[in-house]
Scaffold this active site. Sequence first.
Site, PDB file in Angstrom:
ATOM      1  N   ASN A   1      66.403   6.651  93.909  1.00 44.09           N
ATOM      2  CA  ASN A   1      67.665   6.041  93.490  1.00 44.09           C
ATOM      3  C   ASN A   1      67.362   4.883  92.552  1.00 44.09           C
ATOM      4  OD1 ASN A   1      70.075   6.241  96.246  1.00 44.09           O
ATOM      5  ND2 ASN A   1      69.520   7.692  94.675  1.00 44.09           N
TER       6      ASN A   1
ATOM      7  N   GLU B   1      78.881  14.283  94.531  1.00 41.34           N
ATOM      8  CA  GLU B   1      78.625  13.489  93.335  1.00 41.34           C
ATOM      9  C   GLU B   1      79.525  14.028  92.218  1.00 41.34           C
ATOM     10  OE1 GLU B   1      74.379  13.900  93.082  1.00 41.34           O
ATOM     11  OE2 GLU B   1      74.157  13.093  95.115  1.00 41.34           O
TER      12      GLU B   1
ATOM     13  N   HIS C   1      63.114  16.954  94.532  1.00 39.70           N
ATOM     14  CA  HIS C   1      63.798  16.374  93.376  1.00 39.70           C
ATOM     15  C   HIS C   1      62.919  16.319  92.124  1.00 39.70           C
ATOM     16  CE1 HIS C   1      66.754  15.421  96.339  1.00 39.70           C
ATOM     17  NE2 HIS C   1      67.475  14.664  95.543  1.00 39.70           N
TER      18      HIS C   1
ATOM     19  N   ARG D   1      77.504  -5.295  48.917  1.00 40.71           N
ATOM     20  CA  ARG D   1      78.372  -6.454  49.077  1.00 40.71           C
ATOM     21  C   ARG D   1      78.728  -6.710  50.550  1.00 40.71           C
ATOM     22  NH1 ARG D   1      84.344  -6.216  47.155  1.00 40.71           N
ATOM     23  NH2 ARG D   1      83.511  -4.439  46.014  1.00 40.71           N
TER      24      ARG D   1
ATOM     25  N   TYR E   1      72.786   6.335 105.960  1.00 39.98           N
ATOM     26  CA  TYR E   1      72.550   7.272 104.871  1.00 39.98           C
ATOM     27  C   TYR E   1      71.155   7.126 104.265  1.00 39.98           C
ATOM     28  CZ  TYR E   1      72.516   9.615 100.422  1.00 39.98           C
ATOM     29  OH  TYR E   1      72.149  10.418  99.384  1.00 39.98           O
TER      30      TYR E   1
ATOM     31  N   PHE F   1      73.499   2.792  92.006  1.00 36.68           N
ATOM     32  CA  PHE F   1      72.682   3.714  91.220  1.00 36.68           C
ATOM     33  C   PHE F   1      73.445   4.321  90.049  1.00 36.68           C
ATOM     34  CE2 PHE F   1      74.296   5.886  95.087  1.00 36.68           C
ATOM     35  CZ  PHE F   1      75.312   6.610  94.474  1.00 36.68           C
TER      36      PHE F   1
END
Length: 516
Positions: free
Chosen positions: A208, A423, A96, A293, A66, A339
């Site tokens: 990541n 996801e 991204h 207090r 991956y 991640f």
Amino acid sequence: MKNAILRESLSTFMHSITSQPLTLPILNNLTISQDQIELSKEVCDNIVRCRAYLDEKMKHSNMPIYGINTGFGSLCDVQISTDQLTQLQENLVRSHACGTGELVPKPIVKLMLLFKIKSLGNGNSGVHLATVQRLVDFYNLNILPVTYTQGSLGASGDLAPLAHMALSLIGEGEVWHEGEQKPTQDVLKEYDLKPIKLQSKEGLALLNGTQFMSAYAVHCLLKSYKLSYFSDLLGALSLDAFDGRLEPFDPLVQLVRPHKGQILTAQRIRAFLKDSPLISQPKAHVQDPYSFRCMPQVHGATKDALAHVCSVVLTEINSVSDNPNIFVAADKIISGGNFHGQPLALSLDFLKIALSELGSISERRTYQLISGQRGLPSFLVKSPGLNSGFMIPQYTAASIVSANKQLATPASVDSIVSSNGQEDHVSMGANAATQALKIVENVERILAIEMMNASQALAMRTLNTSPFLMQFLSSYRSEVQFMESDKPLYKEIKKTIAFMSSLDFDNDVLFEEIDA
């Protein structure tokens, strides 16, 4: 070249990045001193060893791994040919880099660089040494990638913010340098640096990770410890200004409910008020309101929350948070979920709540000081009625307290599905991070308003407070004077915030509660 000259001039002040963990005092020193960093031999060896293992693995295996020879997210089953691996990694970075919203503050961007260096330096990410060294160059040369606050779900790593950081490594996007926002390629040319050519796994390793959330968390923690100290200091000022009682801070009271933060708060306030004629005078009242207090209990609970958040955040920044992870000794490459930002998301939400409470109790003390009780004039001004005095700063503090309540709503209870269902649970820790910074800034404003009120009230007493607090007030009065009659107070709030920000503390004082 400019690069060589700068390296030589900065070589005296170097902090070595080793396998030893970064601590909050170390990070505070780096933030204040702006010292340079370098990779230790051990870290360099770890990075080189891991990359050599990955290169050898790729030579002798056609198996899909991956993010190394496959697509990303829901495209993880699409295998990529060897001759397209560089394009794969650079396409990942470009696609991204779609952050939006406000710009991430530059000190936080610098922490993002540092924490990415630390994570990759553990030797489980498979990047080239030159790639990590370029991050070091950016840190040392103060080349800070322009990064945006919106775009991370806090799960597949902080993808969008970290993509903007990685974009600069390949010579694209924009960076902050010497106070200006410039095209990255122009700054690289200025230092005779060539763009990095990303190879297999490198783009994914850069994207990541939880460095956006972590950087916000550390930045907020450093400020939060300072605000925690100020809360005790200003609480002591307000207590004396209100003609309060010291008995609730007696060690015996704390020892029968021995939370660490409670004990430290009471100890600090007793120390701040040592030898105060005002606190020692006979009192006509039996008890004080809770906002005075119960300072040991309320401030103390925030201290204990900070300790927990600090523990989680330090674990995170010293860990490996990209994917997949490479384990050379075990001969394994494992795709996992390091991640995912859930530990940080929960902790940042806890930090938001804990800091909000410091602001809430501070505003209540301000309210009591202006209420015309215990020999103080209404709104702490001569001729109230003709003058409104400190009536409206309390309004301002109250509005900020309510804003904090809204910001403190947990972000981590939310999730949203992304990447075609691959996801399907995210942490929303990035939202918690940006909210936490807003709360920290808000609490600083609330405390500044308390300082204005407490100093005004103390000046109206015939007796002095403690020598320590008198010295503190003397420094403050050189910046913000006693108010005789009405005037616009927004400038005084700004001056007070600037005064608070200008005060530096030794690590032993600032982080006393970590070891309490």
